[in-house]
Structures are given as C-alpha cells and as structure tokens.
Enzyme design. Sequence first.
Site, PDB file in Angstrom:
ATOM      1  N   CYS A 151      -8.320  -1.237  -7.442  1.00 32.86           N
ATOM      2  CA  CYS A 151      -7.053  -2.281  -7.321  1.00 32.86           C
ATOM      3  C   CYS A 151      -7.419  -3.160  -8.103  1.00 32.86           C
ATOM      4  O   CYS A 151      -7.938  -4.236  -8.019  1.00 32.86           O
ATOM      5  CB  CYS A 151      -6.949  -2.640  -5.823  1.00 32.86           C
ATOM      6  SG  CYS A 151      -5.859  -3.907  -5.472  1.00 32.86           S
ATOM      7  N   CYS A 206      -6.499  -6.717  -6.984  1.00 33.03           N
ATOM      8  CA  CYS A 206      -7.573  -7.258  -5.721  1.00 33.03           C
ATOM      9  C   CYS A 206      -8.716  -7.744  -6.532  1.00 33.03           C
ATOM     10  O   CYS A 206      -9.242  -8.785  -6.366  1.00 33.03           O
ATOM     11  CB  CYS A 206      -8.219  -6.092  -5.120  1.00 33.03           C
ATOM     12  SG  CYS A 206      -6.761  -5.194  -4.200  1.00 33.03           S
TER      13      CYS A 206
END
Length: 142
Positions: A69, A72
């Site tokens: 991600c 993230c």
Amino acid sequence: MEERLFVSCPHCSATNRLPPERIADTPVCGRCGETLLAGQPLELTDANFDAVAQAAGQPMLVDFWAPWCGPCRAMAPAFEQAGRTLAGRALLVKVNSDDNPKLSARFGIRSIPTLVRIDKGRETARQSGAVPAAAIVQFAGV
Ligand SMILES: [Zn+2]
C-alpha cells in the site's frame, strides 16, 4: 500462539523478546541496558495484540497497513515521528492487515491506512487515509 513481542532496540538494534504484560514497566534492552520503548512503533499480531492492549496502561494508536500500500508506506515516517512525540503518553503500534486477518476482520478494516485509537480496550476513534505527523499527534488526544 506466540504472545511474546519482538522489539528492536532503538539504540543498538538488538532484538528483544518482551512479555506483553511488561510493556508498561519501562523495559530495558537486554544487550545495552537502554530504554527499549522510545516511541518507535511496535509491530503487533493476531497473537499478541490483546495482551499488549490490556497491559499498555495508555491509549494505543493502531496503524493498519500493508507492504503493497503506497499511502501506507508514505505515512510510515510520519507515524514514527508521531511516536517519538507521543512517547510515554500513547503507544503506537502497527498491524499488517494481510498477515493478521483476525484483527482486520474484528475492526472491520476496509481500506488502509486506517488509524484506530483504543483506550482501555475500547475503540474511541478512527480515521482512514494517510495523514501527517501533526494530525496523528492530534488524533491521539493525549
Ligand atoms: Zn540495546
């Protein structure tokens, strides 16, 4: 199930095995004797999450994330910076949502990154999407 927590020493990088119930006792590094928890985010798992949450003795901010991600990964330095700011007032932890499906299901994580604030075992707030360190500190509310 391995409840123990593996914590990398921020001073000498030694890996320490820490029983979750000792998390609020200012644990020190087995190699260099320095304070082990200097605000660096701890990686928790399905196996040790509850034990740590019970013993934390302070609000816990959980960052649900995954290695694939992008947002993230972009937020990770901000989370670490917020951890240093909040050291001693809030415990910052990371949960890899792919590796820990039970926690992801229990918290109903639908998008990552998602920040969840837990106080005395209960969720008190959550926020989705990457945010800067100052917003994480504000979200902690301590
Ligand atoms: Zn050390």
